[in-house]
Design an enzyme around this catalytic site. Sequence first.
Site, mmCIF file in Angstrom:
data_model
loop_
_atom_site.group_PDB
_atom_site.id
_atom_site.type_symbol
_atom_site.label_atom_id
_atom_site.label_comp_id
_atom_site.label_asym_id
_atom_site.label_seq_id
_atom_site.Cartn_x
_atom_site.Cartn_y
_atom_site.Cartn_z
ATOM 1 N N LYS A 1 64.405 16.798 69.183
ATOM 2 C CA LYS A 1 63.135 17.376 69.659
ATOM 3 C C LYS A 1 61.955 16.447 69.369
ATOM 4 O O LYS A 1 61.166 16.139 70.260
ATOM 5 C CB LYS A 1 62.861 18.738 68.981
ATOM 6 C CG LYS A 1 63.928 19.781 69.177
ATOM 7 C CD LYS A 1 63.585 21.090 68.486
ATOM 8 C CE LYS A 1 63.442 21.011 66.983
ATOM 9 N NZ LYS A 1 64.682 20.659 66.255
ATOM 10 N N SER B 1 68.533 17.649 66.803
ATOM 11 C CA SER B 1 68.941 17.587 68.217
ATOM 12 C C SER B 1 68.159 16.525 68.982
ATOM 13 O O SER B 1 68.595 16.062 70.038
ATOM 14 C CB SER B 1 68.776 18.961 68.884
ATOM 15 O OG SER B 1 67.438 19.402 68.788
ATOM 16 N N SER C 1 62.461 26.957 66.876
ATOM 17 C CA SER C 1 62.178 28.225 67.598
ATOM 18 C C SER C 1 63.478 28.910 68.020
ATOM 19 O O SER C 1 63.781 28.987 69.216
ATOM 20 C CB SER C 1 61.250 27.978 68.791
ATOM 21 O OG SER C 1 61.608 26.858 69.559
ATOM 22 N N GLY D 1 65.609 23.554 69.946
ATOM 23 C CA GLY D 1 66.970 23.074 69.695
ATOM 24 C C GLY D 1 67.211 22.962 68.201
ATOM 25 O O GLY D 1 66.291 23.134 67.394
ATOM 26 N N LEU D 2 68.446 22.659 67.866
ATOM 27 C CA LEU D 2 68.839 22.571 66.458
ATOM 28 C C LEU D 2 68.123 21.431 65.738
ATOM 29 O O LEU D 2 67.631 20.490 66.382
ATOM 30 C CB LEU D 2 70.350 22.322 66.380
ATOM 31 C CG LEU D 2 71.249 23.426 66.951
ATOM 32 C CD1 LEU D 2 72.697 22.938 67.000
ATOM 33 C CD2 LEU D 2 71.140 24.696 66.115
ATOM 34 N N SER D 3 68.123 21.494 64.422
ATOM 35 C CA SER D 3 67.609 20.380 63.627
ATOM 36 C C SER D 3 68.447 19.139 63.949
ATOM 37 O O SER D 3 69.681 19.221 64.017
ATOM 38 C CB SER D 3 67.733 20.734 62.144
ATOM 39 O OG SER D 3 67.308 19.659 61.355
HETATM 40 N N1 LIG Z 1 66.599 26.356 56.457
HETATM 41 C C1 LIG Z 1 66.134 25.510 57.378
HETATM 42 N N2 LIG Z 1 66.508 25.654 58.682
HETATM 43 C C2 LIG Z 1 66.028 24.804 59.607
HETATM 44 N N3 LIG Z 1 65.167 23.785 59.352
HETATM 45 C C3 LIG Z 1 64.776 23.599 58.073
HETATM 46 C C4 LIG Z 1 65.252 24.437 57.042
HETATM 47 N N4 LIG Z 1 64.691 24.019 55.865
HETATM 48 C C5 LIG Z 1 63.915 22.959 56.156
HETATM 49 N N5 LIG Z 1 63.951 22.690 57.475
HETATM 50 C C6 LIG Z 1 63.115 21.668 58.132
HETATM 51 O O1 LIG Z 1 62.122 22.385 58.861
HETATM 52 C C7 LIG Z 1 62.088 21.977 60.204
HETATM 53 C C8 LIG Z 1 62.112 23.172 61.163
HETATM 54 O O2 LIG Z 1 60.873 23.797 61.199
HETATM 55 P P1 LIG Z 1 60.481 24.689 62.458
HETATM 56 O O3 LIG Z 1 59.084 25.149 62.218
HETATM 57 O O4 LIG Z 1 60.727 23.921 63.700
HETATM 58 O O5 LIG Z 1 61.522 25.906 62.348
HETATM 59 S S1 LIG Z 1 61.488 27.322 63.082
HETATM 60 O O6 LIG Z 1 61.070 27.101 64.474
HETATM 61 O O7 LIG Z 1 60.547 28.186 62.374
HETATM 62 O O8 LIG Z 1 62.861 27.839 62.988
HETATM 63 C C9 LIG Z 1 63.339 21.168 60.454
HETATM 64 O O9 LIG Z 1 62.892 20.089 61.261
HETATM 65 P P2 LIG Z 1 63.740 19.469 62.450
HETATM 66 O O10 LIG Z 1 64.921 18.816 61.776
HETATM 67 O O11 LIG Z 1 62.790 18.476 63.052
HETATM 68 O O12 LIG Z 1 64.133 20.560 63.409
HETATM 69 C C10 LIG Z 1 63.821 20.740 59.078
HETATM 70 O O13 LIG Z 1 63.338 19.449 58.788
HETATM 71 N N1 LIG Z 2 69.219 9.914 73.168
HETATM 72 C C1 LIG Z 2 68.562 10.299 72.066
HETATM 73 N N2 LIG Z 2 67.437 11.054 72.187
HETATM 74 C C2 LIG Z 2 66.781 11.470 71.058
HETATM 75 N N3 LIG Z 2 67.169 11.175 69.787
HETATM 76 C C3 LIG Z 2 68.286 10.430 69.620
HETATM 77 C C4 LIG Z 2 69.030 9.955 70.744
HETATM 78 N N4 LIG Z 2 70.084 9.252 70.282
HETATM 79 C C5 LIG Z 2 70.008 9.270 68.953
HETATM 80 N N5 LIG Z 2 68.921 9.955 68.529
HETATM 81 C C6 LIG Z 2 68.562 10.123 67.096
HETATM 82 O O1 LIG Z 2 68.738 11.491 66.749
HETATM 83 C C7 LIG Z 2 67.809 11.862 65.716
HETATM 84 C C8 LIG Z 2 67.047 13.079 66.181
HETATM 85 O O2 LIG Z 2 66.139 13.444 65.179
HETATM 86 P P1 LIG Z 2 64.796 14.225 65.499
HETATM 87 O O3 LIG Z 2 64.128 13.685 66.719
HETATM 88 O O4 LIG Z 2 64.013 14.263 64.224
HETATM 89 O O5 LIG Z 2 65.388 15.680 65.869
HETATM 90 P P2 LIG Z 2 64.721 17.095 65.629
HETATM 91 O O6 LIG Z 2 63.233 16.949 65.769
HETATM 92 O O7 LIG Z 2 65.337 17.953 66.703
HETATM 93 O O8 LIG Z 2 65.131 17.513 64.251
HETATM 94 C C9 LIG Z 2 66.891 10.658 65.500
HETATM 95 O O9 LIG Z 2 67.366 9.944 64.380
HETATM 96 C C10 LIG Z 2 67.094 9.834 66.785
HETATM 97 O O10 LIG Z 2 66.885 8.462 66.598
#
Ligand SMILES: Nc1ncnc2c1ncn2[C@@H]1O[C@H](COP(=O)(O)OS(=O)(=O)O)[C@@H](OP(=O)(O)O)[C@H]1O
Ligand SMILES: Nc1ncnc2c1ncn2[C@@H]1O[C@H](COP(=O)(O)OP(=O)(O)O)[C@@H](O)[C@H]1O
Length: 204
Positions: A42, A40, A110, A36-38
Site C-alpha cells: 500500500k 501488501s 482498513s 490490503g494486508l500489512s
Molecule cells: N496488530 C497489528 N495489525 C496490523 N498492523 C499493525 C499491528 N500492529 C502494528 N501495526 C502497524 O500498523 C500499521 C497499520 O495501521 P493502519 O492504521 O493502516 O491499520 S488499520 O487500518 O487501523 O487496521 C501497519 O502498517 P502497514 O504494514 O503499512 O500496513 C503496521 O506497521
Molecule cells: N511490485 C511491488 N509493488 C509494491 N511493493 C513491492 C513490489 N514488489 C516488492 N515490493 C516490496 O513489498 C514491500 C511492501 O511494503 P509496504 O509498501 O510498506 O506495504 P504496506 O504499506 O502495505 O504495509 C516493500 O518492501 C516493497 O519494496
Amino acid sequence: MIIEPNKDVVWHQYKVNKDQRSDQKRQQPCIIWFTGLSGSGKSTLANAVEQKLFELNHHTYLLDGDNVRHGLNKDLGFSDQDRQENIRRIGELAGLFVDSGLLVLAAFISPFRAERRLVRELVQPGEFIEVHVATPLSACEQRDPKGLYKKARAGEIRNFTGIDSDYEAPENAEIIIDTSTQSLEDSVSQIIGYLKAKQILKEA
Ligand SMILES: Nc1ncnc2c1ncn2[C@@H]1O[C@H](COP(=O)(O)OS(=O)(=O)O)[C@@H](OP(=O)(O)O)[C@H]1O
Ligand SMILES: Nc1ncnc2c1ncn2[C@@H]1O[C@H](COP(=O)(O)OP(=O)(O)O)[C@@H](O)[C@H]1O
C-alpha cells in the site's frame, strides 16, 4: 456507531466553495484508497502514484497508517473498535481534503467493509476509488518488511491482521492489484490510466 453532532452546533457556509478550490487547481478531487494486508504494498504504491501525480502538476496529499498513528490517532491501538475509529477519523480528514480540492491518497489496512463504505459515502459518487492491494498473505509474510509477521507468529504482537485479526476483502473495488505478480511501474500505470479514463486527470 454513528454519533450525531450536538444539536446546538450550526453548520457555516464558506464564501469559497469546493468547486472554486478545485477549478483553481484544475483537477477533480477524489480519494484513492489503498486497502490490503500489512506488507501488501500500500505505502510503496501510494508513494509512487503520488510522485507521478506530482510530476503531472497535480495537488495531492498522502495519508499513511503508520504516520497518522504517530499524531492524530496516536491514542488508538489495533482492537476492532480502535481500527473502526481510526478509519472513521481518517475518512473525515480525507473528506475535508477532498473539499479543499486535493487528490488524496490514503494507505490503511482498513480491514472492515463497513468503515470503508462509510468513507465512500462521505464523498460524492465517483470520488472514492478503492484500490484493493490483493497481495496474498503468504507473499506479505515472506516479505515481512518490518518483521511484524514474525513477531505476530511468535505471539509477541496480538490482533495482527491476517493472523489473529480479520481482513474483509473488498467485493467491488474499482482497482485490484497483486504486487506479487505485478511490477510497481505497471501498477502505477494501471491507476493513472483509471484516473484518466474517469476524467479525474485531464489528458493534456
Ligand atoms: N496488530 C497489528 N495489525 C496490523 N498492523 C499493525 C499491528 N500492529 C502494528 N501495526 C502497524 O500498523 C500499521 C497499520 O495501521 P493502519 O492504521 O493502516 O491499520 S488499520 O487500518 O487501523 O487496521 C501497519 O502498517 P502497514 O504494514 O503499512 O500496513 C503496521 O506497521
Ligand atoms: N511490485 C511491488 N509493488 C509494491 N511493493 C513491492 C513490489 N514488489 C516488492 N515490493 C516490496 O513489498 C514491500 C511492501 O511494503 P509496504 O509498501 O510498506 O506495504 P504496506 O504499506 O502495505 O504495509 C516493500 O518492501 C516493497 O519494496
